[in-house]
Design an enzyme around this catalytic site. Structure first.
Site, PDB file in Angstrom:
ATOM      1  N   LYS A  45       9.005  23.011 -10.180  1.00 32.68           N
ATOM      2  CA  LYS A  45       7.632  23.065 -10.687  1.00 32.68           C
ATOM      3  C   LYS A  45       7.093  24.446 -10.318  1.00 32.68           C
ATOM      4  O   LYS A  45       6.023  24.584  -9.711  1.00 32.68           O
ATOM      5  CB  LYS A  45       6.823  21.909 -10.058  1.00 32.68           C
ATOM      6  CG  LYS A  45       5.428  21.730 -10.609  1.00 32.68           C
ATOM      7  CD  LYS A  45       5.393  21.300 -12.073  1.00 32.68           C
ATOM      8  CE  LYS A  45       3.956  21.322 -12.593  1.00 32.68           C
ATOM      9  NZ  LYS A  45       3.885  21.323 -14.064  1.00 32.68           N
TER      10      LYS A  45
ATOM     11  N   ASP B  27       8.013  17.926 -14.901  1.00 28.19           N
ATOM     12  CA  ASP B  27       7.250  17.047 -15.797  1.00 28.19           C
ATOM     13  C   ASP B  27       7.889  17.008 -17.186  1.00 28.19           C
ATOM     14  O   ASP B  27       8.039  15.934 -17.787  1.00 28.19           O
ATOM     15  CB  ASP B  27       5.766  17.464 -15.866  1.00 28.19           C
ATOM     16  CG  ASP B  27       5.562  18.972 -15.917  1.00 28.19           C
ATOM     17  OD1 ASP B  27       6.549  19.721 -15.818  1.00 28.19           O
ATOM     18  OD2 ASP B  27       4.394  19.408 -16.052  1.00 28.19           O
TER      19      ASP B  27
ATOM     20  N   ASP C  48      15.083   7.612  -9.796  1.00 28.15           N
ATOM     21  CA  ASP C  48      14.593   6.263 -10.109  1.00 28.15           C
ATOM     22  C   ASP C  48      14.388   6.144 -11.616  1.00 28.15           C
ATOM     23  O   ASP C  48      14.710   5.131 -12.226  1.00 28.15           O
ATOM     24  CB  ASP C  48      13.270   5.962  -9.383  1.00 28.15           C
ATOM     25  CG  ASP C  48      13.498   5.183  -8.084  1.00 28.15           C
ATOM     26  OD1 ASP C  48      14.544   5.415  -7.447  1.00 28.15           O
ATOM     27  OD2 ASP C  48      12.645   4.352  -7.713  1.00 28.15           O
TER      28      ASP C  48
ATOM     29  N   TYR D 241      10.337  16.197   2.778  1.00 25.65           N
ATOM     30  CA  TYR D 241      10.777  15.044   3.571  1.00 25.65           C
ATOM     31  C   TYR D 241      11.126  15.408   5.019  1.00 25.65           C
ATOM     32  O   TYR D 241      11.664  14.593   5.751  1.00 25.65           O
ATOM     33  CB  TYR D 241      11.990  14.367   2.889  1.00 25.65           C
ATOM     34  CG  TYR D 241      11.627  13.618   1.620  1.00 25.65           C
ATOM     35  CD1 TYR D 241      10.439  13.859   0.951  1.00 25.65           C
ATOM     36  CD2 TYR D 241      12.473  12.663   1.091  1.00 25.65           C
ATOM     37  CE1 TYR D 241      10.104  13.189  -0.205  1.00 25.65           C
ATOM     38  CE2 TYR D 241      12.142  11.975  -0.073  1.00 25.65           C
ATOM     39  CZ  TYR D 241      10.952  12.251  -0.721  1.00 25.65           C
ATOM     40  OH  TYR D 241      10.634  11.578  -1.869  1.00 25.65           O
TER      41      TYR D 241
ATOM     42  N   ASP E 241      14.380  12.516  -5.762  1.00 23.94           N
ATOM     43  CA  ASP E 241      14.061  11.116  -5.457  1.00 23.94           C
ATOM     44  C   ASP E 241      13.412  10.463  -6.673  1.00 23.94           C
ATOM     45  O   ASP E 241      13.790   9.370  -7.109  1.00 23.94           O
ATOM     46  CB  ASP E 241      13.114  11.083  -4.250  1.00 23.94           C
ATOM     47  CG  ASP E 241      12.961   9.690  -3.669  1.00 23.94           C
ATOM     48  OD1 ASP E 241      13.589   8.754  -4.195  1.00 23.94           O
ATOM     49  OD2 ASP E 241      12.192   9.533  -2.704  1.00 23.94           O
TER      50      ASP E 241
HETATM   51  P1  ATP Z   1      12.890   2.455  -1.168  1.00 30.30           P
HETATM   52  O1  ATP Z   1      11.598   3.182  -1.008  1.00 30.30           O
HETATM   53  O2  ATP Z   1      13.536   2.056   0.117  1.00 30.30           O
HETATM   54  O3  ATP Z   1      13.837   3.125  -2.124  1.00 30.30           O
HETATM   55  P2  ATP Z   1      11.518   0.736  -3.009  1.00 30.30           P
HETATM   56  O4  ATP Z   1      10.419  -0.061  -2.434  1.00 30.30           O
HETATM   57  O5  ATP Z   1      11.218   1.954  -3.809  1.00 30.30           O
HETATM   58  O6  ATP Z   1      12.553   1.071  -1.848  1.00 30.30           O
HETATM   59  P3  ATP Z   1      13.498  -1.148  -3.822  1.00 30.30           P
HETATM   60  O7  ATP Z   1      13.509  -1.836  -2.529  1.00 30.30           O
HETATM   61  O8  ATP Z   1      14.731  -0.432  -4.189  1.00 30.30           O
HETATM   62  O9  ATP Z   1      12.314  -0.157  -3.977  1.00 30.30           O
HETATM   63  O10 ATP Z   1      13.215  -2.192  -4.980  1.00 30.30           O
HETATM   64  C1  ATP Z   1      12.096  -2.247  -5.816  1.00 30.30           C
HETATM   65  C2  ATP Z   1      12.312  -3.456  -6.719  1.00 30.30           C
HETATM   66  O11 ATP Z   1      13.409  -3.195  -7.620  1.00 30.30           O
HETATM   67  C3  ATP Z   1      12.717  -4.696  -5.962  1.00 30.30           C
HETATM   68  O12 ATP Z   1      11.630  -5.410  -5.474  1.00 30.30           O
HETATM   69  C4  ATP Z   1      13.501  -5.456  -6.996  1.00 30.30           C
HETATM   70  O13 ATP Z   1      12.635  -6.159  -7.852  1.00 30.30           O
HETATM   71  C5  ATP Z   1      14.188  -4.354  -7.786  1.00 30.30           C
HETATM   72  N1  ATP Z   1      15.544  -4.106  -7.262  1.00 30.30           N
HETATM   73  C6  ATP Z   1      15.944  -3.129  -6.435  1.00 30.30           C
HETATM   74  N2  ATP Z   1      17.239  -3.231  -6.162  1.00 30.30           N
HETATM   75  C7  ATP Z   1      17.692  -4.300  -6.831  1.00 30.30           C
HETATM   76  C8  ATP Z   1      18.952  -4.940  -6.961  1.00 30.30           C
HETATM   77  N3  ATP Z   1      20.049  -4.482  -6.335  1.00 30.30           N
HETATM   78  N4  ATP Z   1      19.030  -6.029  -7.737  1.00 30.30           N
HETATM   79  C9  ATP Z   1      17.979  -6.504  -8.397  1.00 30.30           C
HETATM   80  N5  ATP Z   1      16.760  -5.961  -8.316  1.00 30.30           N
HETATM   81  C10 ATP Z   1      16.605  -4.869  -7.553  1.00 30.30           C
END
Ligand code: ATP
Length: 366
Positions: free
Chosen positions: A203, A236, A264, A146, A260
């Site tokens: 990895k 993995d 998720d 990053y 990261d």
């Molecule tokens: P980033 O790369 O900035 O982390 P991203 O595109 O990976 O962002 P987010 O913006 O966190 O992802 O969200 C992806 C999806 O997860 C959103 O479109 C929504 O559907 C869901 N989501 C994320 N945060 C929330 C929240 N606080 N409440 C409800 N749904 C959420």
């Protein structure tokens, strides 16, 4: 920084100063709710708002004002951040300069992401109870892929070449691994039992140069903590194990990219991105706290975002600042809201952002 008030010549409370940067999208909806939750606890803190984000960038072209990071480090005890990212800013330059700027320029090297399941109903896995999901991921936050080192050559031609360098310094790897062992030594699980295991995830079977450094440093640092069990997993395999049996994890330490990704995945175990909190920490310096989720453009401005990730982030920040009691009260309020289903749609409720947060505020004020 902390301010001391005097009354009749006597010093009273040290008030902590918090910079608030809601940012973009749902950040602008959830952060004000997190601030109100803190206020409802009566914690001795003062807030200062900053409008850094897409709107300001589109208005006047500034992402971070001159001396912005120096000012945050000098004048504040902590920073509460929402999210950055707006479809109108295609390059995402403002997000990069503000968010990565804070992490890199303020050297907030430890990204701390607790993973805790508040209620069995929130976990997509069968037969998994809250006691089964209680671990923390410590993600290296200032190096890895990053750093944006690398480049593109012969762009737009059939011979185009793109490189993205994976930067791993001895200093950077050592300090995050040491942070993980210290974290393990000084933190308990939710049930009060001691933490006892640190697992390093890499990895190194394929990425031998960087992985080799992580392996060597992990071996050296772990030898200084004989009371803590040191473990290793390839990233993995870890992903598979996290879904098969999350009970086995305690403290996980890894690099920027893997951290990261696996956070998720682990947010999925807690009920989704809307439930996950994080801190970006450099011990002894002004640290920054943000929910794990991004700006979520598809649901922004619709009063749909789950505010609990931001509110739990506020609790984490309070604990970091020494307000343990207030932090525990916020966590208890969120737990009760989840149990009573006073929650947003993403976790099976019917409330909007404001209504779910108002329930928490009322609980805290009662
Ligand atoms: P980033 O790369 O900035 O982390 P991203 O595109 O990976 O962002 P987010 O913006 O966190 O992802 O969200 C992806 C999806 O997860 C959103 O479109 C929504 O559907 C869901 N989501 C994320 N945060 C929330 C929240 N606080 N409440 C409800 N749904 C959420």
């Amino acid at each position: 920084m902390s301010s001391q008030k005097t009354q009749g010549g006597k010093a009273t409370q040290v008030r902590k100063q918090i910079a608030v940067i809601p940012g973009d999208g749902i950040g602008k909806e959830v952060i004000p709710q997190a601030v109100q939750a803190i206020q409802a606890t009566g914690a001795a803190v003062d807030f200062t708002d900053f409008d850094w984000g897409a709107d300001r960038y589109l208005r006047d072209g500034t992402t971070v004002p001159p001396e912005g990071f120096a000012m945050l480090g000098r004048d504040f005890d902590a920073i509460l951040v929402g999210a950055f990212g707006d479809p109108r800013v295609k390059t995402n330059i403002h997000a990069k300069e503000i968010l990565l700027g804070m992490r890199f320029r303020m050297d907030l090297y430890a990204n701390v992401r607790p993973v805790r399941l508040l209620d069995a109903a929130l976990c997509p896995l069968k037969g998994v109870e809250p006691k089964d999901v209680d671990f923390v991921v410590l993600r290296e936050n200032t190096e890895g892929v990053y750093t944006d080192a690398g480049g593109v050559f012969k762009q737009g031609t059939a011979d185009e070449i793109a490189t993205q360098e994976d930067i791993n310094t001895r200093k950077g790897v050592e300090r995050i691994i040491r942070y993980a062992f210290e974290y393990c030594k000084t933190h308990t699980k939710l049930d009060g039992s001691p933490r006892s295991k640190v697992l390093m995830c890499d990895k190194s079977n394929a990425m031998t140069h960087a992985g080799g450094l992580w392996q060597r440093v992990f071996r050296e640092v772990s030898a200084e903590y004989p009371q803590i069990t040191a473990q290793h997993m390839y990233v993995d395999a870890l992903c598979m194990q996290m879904v098969r049996d999350p009970r086995q994890f305690d403290v996980i330490v890894t690099n920027n990219l893997f951290g990261d990704i696996i956070t998720d995945l682990s947010a999925g175990l807690q009920g989704g991105l809307g439930m996950a909190a994080s801190g970006n920490i450099h011990p002894g310096r002004t640290s920054m706290f943000e929910p794990v989720h991004g700006s979520a453009p598809p649901i922004a401005g619709k009063n749909q975002a789950n505010p609990f990730g931001a509110i739990l982030t506020a609790a984490m920040m309070l604990a970091h600042l020494g307000f343990e009691k207030e932090s525990a009260r916020i966590e208890a309020a969120v737990l009760e809201a989840v149990r009573q289903k006073k929650v947003t749609q993403d976790i099976g409720g019917s409330l909007g952002t404001k209504e779910a947060a108002a329930w928490i505020q009322k609980f805290l004020s009662s």
